[in-house]
Scaffold this motif. Structure first.
Motif, short mmCIF file in Angstrom:
data_model
loop_
_atom_site.label_atom_id
_atom_site.label_comp_id
_atom_site.label_asym_id
_atom_site.label_seq_id
_atom_site.Cartn_x
_atom_site.Cartn_y
_atom_site.Cartn_z
N UNK A 116 0.68 -1.17 0.01
CA UNK A 116 -0.02 0.00 -0.05
C UNK A 116 0.88 1.19 0.10
N UNK A 117 1.89 1.22 0.83
CA UNK A 117 2.74 2.29 0.81
C UNK A 117 3.53 2.58 -0.52
N UNK A 118 4.08 1.47 -1.02
CA UNK A 118 4.54 1.63 -2.48
C UNK A 118 3.57 2.26 -3.55
N UNK A 119 2.39 1.83 -3.34
CA UNK A 119 1.35 2.48 -4.30
C UNK A 119 1.19 4.00 -4.11
N UNK A 120 1.27 4.26 -2.86
CA UNK A 120 1.00 5.71 -2.60
C UNK A 120 2.17 6.51 -3.01
N UNK A 121 3.34 6.08 -3.06
CA UNK A 121 4.49 6.64 -3.45
C UNK A 121 4.39 6.87 -4.94
N UNK A 122 4.05 5.75 -5.53
CA UNK A 122 3.85 5.68 -7.10
C UNK A 122 2.91 6.85 -7.47
N UNK A 123 1.96 6.95 -6.59
CA UNK A 123 0.82 7.95 -7.06
C UNK A 123 1.36 9.41 -7.11
#
Lengths: 160, 472, 449
Positions: free
Chosen positions: C139-146
C-alpha cells in the motif's frame, strides 16, 4: 600613457558581441578585448601584462566549457600582478553556490545578472575603472567620460 | 608622431640650443656661462610647465637635479671647472638648492596638509559645513551664497581640490533634483570651484602660489599670517559676492526651494576633541604672532607634531599627502634660487631698461601676463616662473616705490595667478566641476572670464587702497 | 509434541470423510463475516482468501489459505464461534471440515490433539501477521507511485503551460523578424550605398564565423590601414571581410570604415536573432515533449530530413568541428515522429561535440551516416573525442546523469534518457561503443510500411 584594457569573456559569441557593443562607450579611452574561453582570456591577460599595460576590468561569464568564470577569477586573484584588477561576474545561470564561491574565494567586485541593463552596466564599469585608476595611481584627468564622479570625489576628499 | 613626443622634443630642444649657443650671442654684457645655463634651465622649466609633456611636479624635480648637476658647488666636475672664473660665473651652494625640499614654506604647507587631513578624517569639515549652512535657509540664492562662503573659508585652510571634492559630493543630491532647463544647476556647479579658487587667496596656506610668493616676501617685505589675511580676506569676500552675482545673472535659478541634507554628527571621542582643539589653537597662533613671537612656519609644526604623536595622522595617512604639490613649489623656489644665486636676475634687470617704462604699464603687463598664463597652465607653475622675475624687478625698480614697491608687485602678481578660472584646465577645482557633466566649457568661460577680470580690477583697487593706508 | 499426532495423522483421521467435503467454485463464499461457525476446515485443493469488511474499506484482504492450510481456526476455537472474516474461494477449491457440534471426542482424544492445535494456532497467527505486513508495504509503495505520477503530471502541465506561453512570444519574434529583415534588406538596397550591400549580405548569410582568437590574429592586417581607430580595427577584424578589400574601398572613401562594420553587423545581428529564434522554437518543442508528450506521428517521415533539421539547429556548434555527413539518398520513408527524432540527433551530436571541445581534441570530427539494413534504418553518429569512461557508460542513459558542470548551455540538451525513451517509442534500439578517440552511437529505427 599606459594602455588600459577591459577584458570580456563569454563562450557564446552572440552574448560577447552584445556585451562589447554595450561597452563601446569605453572604447574612446580603453581597449576592449573579446575572449570566448577562460583560457583564451588568460592568454590575453598575460600578453597585456607583458606589454606593461593594465587590465582594469575583467567581465566574465560563469558557465563555460572547461574552466568556468569563477575559475578564471580565482586564478586572477591569486596572481599578485593583477591584485587591483576589478572583476565582474556576468551570468544568468550561476547557482547560489557559485556566487558565494566567487565572492569568497575570488573577491568578486560585482555581480551582474543576465540580461543586463546597459545603463547599469555602464555605471558599474565606470565605478570599477575609477577605483582601479585611483588604486593604481594612474592619471584619470583625461578619462572623465569613463570614470564615476562620486567615486572620484570621495577619494579626492582624502587627499590634501 | 604623437603630440606628446613633439612637445617633448620642443621642450628639450630649445633649452639645449640655448645651452650650446656661444655666450656672446645673447647680447648681454658680462653674461657668464653659469648664467647662460640658468637661462637654459629657465626655458626648460617654462616649456615643460606650459606644454606639460611630463607631470608638472616631475618638471620641478628635474629642475632641482639640473641645477645640482650644472650650477651647484658639488655638481658634475668636468663642466664646472674653468680657467677663467670671471667669465664662468658664480656657482650655487648645493645645500641651498637641496634645502628647497624642506624650506620653511614647504613645512608651512605640510602643517596645512596635516590640519586638513585631520579635519577630513574626523569629519570636522562636513560637520562645520552642516552647521554653517543651516542659517542660510532654503532660498536657493541664499543657499548658494552660503555654499560659496563655506567653500571659500574651507579652501583657505584646505586644498582647493579637496574642498571642491567635498562640497560637490555634498551638493550632488541637490543637483540631481534640478529640473532640466533650470540653469540654477549650472550656477551651483560653478559656484563651488569659483569659491574654492577665490578662497585660496585668503591665507598664505590657501593655495600654492601664495607659498611661492612667501619666498620673496622676506626681510623688509616680510608679511605675517595675520597681515596676509587682513588684506586678502576682505578681497576674497568682495570677489565672492561678485562671483555670486555674476553666476546668478548668467544662470538664474528657477527652483524656489532647496533643501540641503548633510548627514553626520559631531564626533565625541578623545582624538576628535584633540583635533578640534589643535585646529583652533593653530589658527589662533597663526593670527597672534605679535603676541608670542612664533612665526607661521613654526606654528605650522604644531599640528604636524601633535597629530603624529597621538596617532591621529598615521603612517597610512602620510601616503595621502600631496607630495607632488610640495615638490612643485620646491622646484619653483629652486628656480628662483638659481636666478638669484647666479646673479642672472640682477643682470637682466640691469640690462633691460625697465626704468624707461611707466610703473603702471609694468604692473598692468605682468598681472595680465600672469592672469593669461594661469588660465592655461597650473597657477603654481605660473607663479614659479613669474615671481622670481617680478621679485627682481621689484627690488631694482625705484619708480615702483610710490605704488608700494616690491611687496606690492609680488602680491598683485600672486593674486593675479590665483584668480584665473575661465577654463576647465585653469584649476583642478574647475576640472572637477566640469567633470560632473553639469556644465559646458562655454558656461564656465563666460562667467569665469567676467569674474577673473573683475578680480583683476579689484586686485588693483585693493593694492591702491593698501598703499594709501600705508600697508606696504 | 506427541509423535503420534502428526499433520498426516490428523488429516487422515479427521479430514478425510467424503461426507464432510465441500467443493467450491471460484468466487463462492465459504463463510460469511459474523456467521456462526463451528467447523474447522482444511484446504486440500485450490486456494481461498479471507476478507475483512469495515466502514472504510470494502473487502480488505487479511489472509490467504492454500493447500494443506487450515481455515476457520479463530471462529472454531473462540468462545462465540463467530467468524470475523468472509472467506471466498479464489479458484476452484476443495475443503474438508470437522464439526464441533456433530463430532464429539473423548477427553483423552482431545488431550492428545491439544499440542497439535496449539502449534496450529501459533502458526496461523504468524502467517496472518506476515500477510498484514506485506499488504501494508504494498500500500505504501502504491501511495509513493501515485505521488510521483501526480508530481510528473503537474510538472508536465507547467511545462505545457510555459511552452504554450513561450510559443506565442516566439511566434511573434520569429514572424516579426522575418518581416523586419525583409524591410531592412529593402532599406539597405534603397540606400544607394552599393559598395556596402555586400557586407550586409555577408553578415546576414554567415553571421560571425571568426573566433575571438582569430579576430586578434586578423588585427594586424587592419592595423596597416591608416586612419582606423583601435575600436574600428577590433570590429573589422571579427567580420571576416578581406582586409585588402577594405583597404581598397577606404582608399576611395576613407569615411566608410565605420559604415562597413555597421552594414555587416546589421546583417549579422539579423542572422543571430534568426538562429536564436529557431533555437527557442526547438527548446519549446522539446519542453512540450517532456511534459505532455506531443506526438505528431506521420507515416512518411524522412529520417534524412530529421538529421538535416538537427544540423541546422546545431550550426553554431557544428562549425567548431569538422562535420562529415554521409546519408543514404534512397532511404525509404517510415512512420515516425519527426520532432522527436530531431531531438535524438541534437542530443547525441551535441554531447559528442561538447565532449570534444571540452577535451580540446585536436582536429575534432563528427561523422553522421544513415543506411538501410534489412527492415531497419541505421544511423551512426561517430566522434573522435575522448570517449566515455567505462565506469559511466552504463549510466549515460539514466535520467539524472550528466557530465556537464553548471548545467546546460543553450537549453537543448535534454539528455540521453530522453533519447532512449524516444527511440524505444519508435520500437527502435540505441547502443553505444566508446573508446578513447572513437565514440559511436548506433540508432536503429524499424521501417514501418
Amino acid at each position: 600613457m599606459d594602455k588600459l584594457y577591459i577584458i570580456c569573456v563569454d563562450d557564446q559569441r552572440e552574448v560577447l558581441n552584445a556585451l562589447t557593443e554595450d561597452l563601446e562607450l569605453f572604447e574612446s579611452h580603453l581597449h576592449i578585448e573579446e575572449c570566448e574561453s577562460a583560457d583564451e582570456a588568460w592568454d590575453v591577460i598575460e600578453s597585456v601584462d607583458s606589454e606593461g599595460d593594465h587590465v582594469a576590468v575583467l567581465v566574465t561569464d560563469q558557465v563555460m566549457p572547461k574552466n568556468s568564470g569563477v575559475d578564471l577569477l580565482k586564478k586572477l586573484r591569486e596572481d599578485g600582478r593583477f591584485d587591483q584588477t576589478r572583476t565582474v561576474l556576468l551570468t544568468g545561470q550561476a547557482t547560489h553556490k557559485d556566487t558565494i564561491e566567487a565572492i569568497n574565494t575570488a573577491h568578486l567586485d560585482n555581480y551582474i545578472e543576465k540580461p543586463w541593463k546597459k545603463e547599469a552596466l555602464h555605471e558599474t564599469i565606470k565605478v570599477l575603472i575609477t577605483k582601479f585608476l585611483l588604486a593604481k595611481g594612474l592619471d584619470y584627468q583625461k578619462l572623465t567620460d569613463v570614470i564615476d564622479q562620486n567615486t572620484l570625489l570621495t577619494n579626492l576628499r582624502k587627499t590634501t | 608622431m604623437s603630440a606628446k613626443l613633439i612637445k617633448l622634443i620642443i621642450s628639450i630642444g630649445i633649452p639645449v640650443i640655448i645651452l650650446l649657443l656661444p655666450v656672446s650671442s645673447f647680447g648681454i654684457d658680462g653674461l657668464t656661462i653659469v648664467e647662460q645655463r640658468v637661462i637654459a634651465i629657465f626655458f626648460f622649466a617654462a616649456l615643460f610647465w606650459i606644454l606639460e609633456p611630463i607631470p608638472i611636479y616631475a618638471t620641478s624635480l628635474v629642475i632641482i637635479f639640473l641645477e645640482l648637476f650644472m650650477i651647484s658647488t658639488k655638481g658634475f666636475k668636468p663642466i664646472l671647472t674653468s680657467n677663467d672664473p670671471e667669465t664662468f660665473g658664480n656657482l650655487v651652494d648645493y645645500k641651498v638648492i637641496m634645502h628647497t625640499f624642506a624650506s620653511p614654506i614647504i613645512l608651512l604647507f605640510l602643517g596645512g596638509f596635516f590640519l586638513a587631513m585631520a579635519a577630513t578624517k574626523y569629519r570636522l569639515d562636513q560637520n562645520l559645513a552642516r552647521v554653517f549652512l543651516k542659517p542660510f535657509g532654503e532660498n536657493p540664492k541664499m543657499v548658494m551664497l552660503g555654499i560659496m562662503i563655506i567653500t571659500a573659508i574651507f579652501s583657505m585652510f584646505m586644498s582647493n581640490t579637496a574642498t571642491t571634492a567635498m562640497m560637490l559630493s555634498i551638493l550632488a543630491p541637490v543637483l540631481a533634483v534640478f529640473l532640466p532647463g533650470d540653469k540654477g544647476r549650472i550656477a551651483f556647479t560653478l559656484a563651488i570651484p569659483f569659491a574654492a579658487n577665490v578662497g585660496g587667496i585668503g591665507t598664505p596656506i590657501g593655495t600654492p602660489p601664495n607659498a611661492v610668493a612667501l619666498k620673496y616676501l622676506v626681510g623688509d617685505s616680510y608679511i605675517s599670517f595675520g597681515q596676509w589675511m587682513s588684506f586678502a580676506v576682505p578681497y576674497v569676500v568682495i570677489l565672492l559676492f561678485v562671483a555670486w552675482g555674476v553666476l546668478l545673472v548668467f544662470f538664474p535659478i528657477k527652483t524656489d526651494k532647496i533643501k540641503l541634507n548633510i548627514k553626520g554628527s559631531w564626533l565625541k571621542n578623545r582624538k576628535a576633541y584633540i583635533v578640534y582643539a589643535t585646529f583652533a589653537l593653530t589658527i589662533i597662533l597663526w593670527l597672534t604672532d605679535f603676541l608670542h613671537g612664533m612665526n607661521s612656519y613654526i606654528v605650522a609644526m604644531l599640528p604636524v607634531a601633535v597629530f603624529s604623536a597621538l596617532d591621529i595622522i598615521n603612517k597610512n595617512d602620510l601616503k595621502n599627502i600631496s607630495w607632488d604639490v610640495l615638490w612643485l613649489v620646491s622646484g619653483g623656489i629652486a628656480l628662483g634660487l638659481g636666478l638669484e644665486g647666479s646673479g642672472l636676475a640682477e643682470r637682466l634687470i640691469s640690462v633691460i631698461p625697465f626704468d624707461t617704462y611707466s610703473p603702471m604699464v609694468i604692473i598692468l603687463l605682468v598681472t595680465v601676463v600672469a592672469m593669461m598664463m594661469a588660465n592655461f597652465m597650473s597657477h603654481t607653475a605660473t607663479a614659479n616662473l613669474l615671481l622670481p622675475l617680478v621679485a627682481a624687478l621689484g627690488t631694482s625698480l625705484s619708480s615702483l616705490e610710490a605704488f608700494g614697491g616690491n611687496k606690492m608687485i609680488i602680491l598683485v602678481v600672486t593674486v593675479s595667478c590665483s584668480i584665473s578660472m575661465a577654463l576647465p584646465i585653469s584649476t583642478p577645482p574647475n576640472a572637477l566641476a566640469f567633470a560632473t557633466g553639469g556644465v559646458e566649457t562655454k558656461h564656465m568661460a563666460k562667467s569665469g572670464i567676467i569674474v577673473t577680470i573683475i578680480g583683476l580690477l579689484l586686485n588693483y583697487l585693493t593694492m591702491y587702497v593698501l598703499n594709501i593706508i600705508g600697508f606696504f | 509434541m506427541n509423535e503420534r499426532i502428526s499433520f498426516a495423522f490428523v488429516k487422515k483421521e479427521y479430514f478425510s470423510d467424503e461426507e464432510k467435503k465441500i467443493n467450491l467454485k471460484k468466487g463462492e463464499i465459504l463463510i460469511n463475516q459474523n456467521q456462526v461457525n463451528t467447523r474447522l476446515f482444511l484446504v486440500t485443493k485450490g486456494s481461498l482468501q479471507g476478507y475483512l469488511k469495515d466502514k472504510t474499506m470494502e473487502n480488505y484482504p487479511i489472509f490467504e489459505a492454500t493447500e494443506n492450510k487450515f481455515l476457520g481456526v479463530y471462529s472454531y476455537f473462540s468462545a462465540g464461534h463467530h467468524s470475523y472474516s468472509k472467506v471466498v474461494a479464489t479458484e476452484d477449491s476443495e475443503v474438508f471440515y470437522y464439526d464441533k457440534e456433530f463430532q464429539s471426542h473423548t477427553d483423552e482424544e482431545m488431550n492428545q490433539l491439544a499440542p497439535f492445535f496449539t502449534s496450529l494456532l501459533v502458526n496461523e497467527l504468524s502467517t496472518r501477521q506476515n500477510f498484514a505486513k506485506q499488504m501494508a508495504q504494498e500500500k505504501h509503495n502504491d501511495t509513493q507511485r501515485l505521488l510521483k505520477a501526480e508530481k510528473m503530471a503537474t510538472l508536465g502541465q507547467m511545462a505545457a503551460g510555459l511552452a504554450h506561453e513561450l510559443n506565442n512570444s516566439i511566434g511573434v519574434i520569429d514572424g516579426g523578424l522575418e518581416r523586419l529583415s525583409g524591410f531592412i534588406t529593402g532599406c539597405v538596397y534603397d540606400h544607394q550605398q552599393e559598395q556596402l550591400n555586400q557586407y550586409y549580405e555577408f553578415g546576414l548569410k554567415q553571421g560571425q564565423e571568426v573566433s575571438s582568437e582569430d579576430a586578434r590574429k586578423n588585427r594586424k592586417h587592419f592595423e596597416s590601414i591608416k586612419g582606423l581607430s583601435s575600436a574600428q580595427i577590433r570590429k573589422l577584424s571579427k567580420t571576416g571581410i578581406n582586409p585588402e578589400e577594405v583597404k581598397k574601398l577606404l582608399k576611395k572613401e576613407p569615411s566608410l570604415a565605420e559604415k562597413i562594420y555597421q552594414y555587416w553587423e546589421m546583417g549579422c545581428t539579423i542572422h543571430d536573432i534568426q538562429i536564436a529564434a529557431k533555437h527557442s522554437t526547438h527548446v519549446v518543442r522539446s519542453v512540450k515533449q517532456l511534459g505532455v508528450s506531443e506526438h505528431e506521428w506521420a507515416k512518411d517521415v524522412s529520417i534524412n530530413n530529421t538529421i538535416d533539421e538537427a544540423l541546422v539547429i546545431l550550426r553554431n556548434l557544428t562549425k567548431r568541428v569538422q562535420t562529415e555527413i554521409s546519408l543514404d539518398e534512397n532511404l525509404p520513408a517510415t512512420e515516425a515522429c519527426f520532432g522527436q527524432l530531431v531531438q535524438v540527433w541534437i542530443n547525441i551530436v551535441k554531447n559528442g561535440i561538447e565532449a570534444m571541445l571540452t577535451a580540446k581534441t585536436p582536429d575534432p570530427i563528427i561523422r553522421i551516416e544513415s543506411e538501410q539494413q534489412n527492415e531497419n534504418i541505421v544511423i551512426k553518429i561517430t566522434d573522435n573525442g575522448p570517449g566515455i569512461p567505462q565506469n559511466i557508460i552504463q549510466q549515460i542513459f539514466e535520467p539524472s546523469f550528466t557530465t556537464k558542470v553548471g548545467g546546460l548551455n543553450f537549453g537543448l540538451g535534454l539528455g540521453l534518457s530522453i533519447v532512449q525513451r524516444i527511440v524505444t517509442e519508435h520500437d527502435g534500439a540505441i547502443s553505444v561503443n566508446s573508446e578513447p578517440g572513437k565514440t559511436e552511437f548506433i540508432v536503429k529505427i524499424p521501417l514501418i510500411a
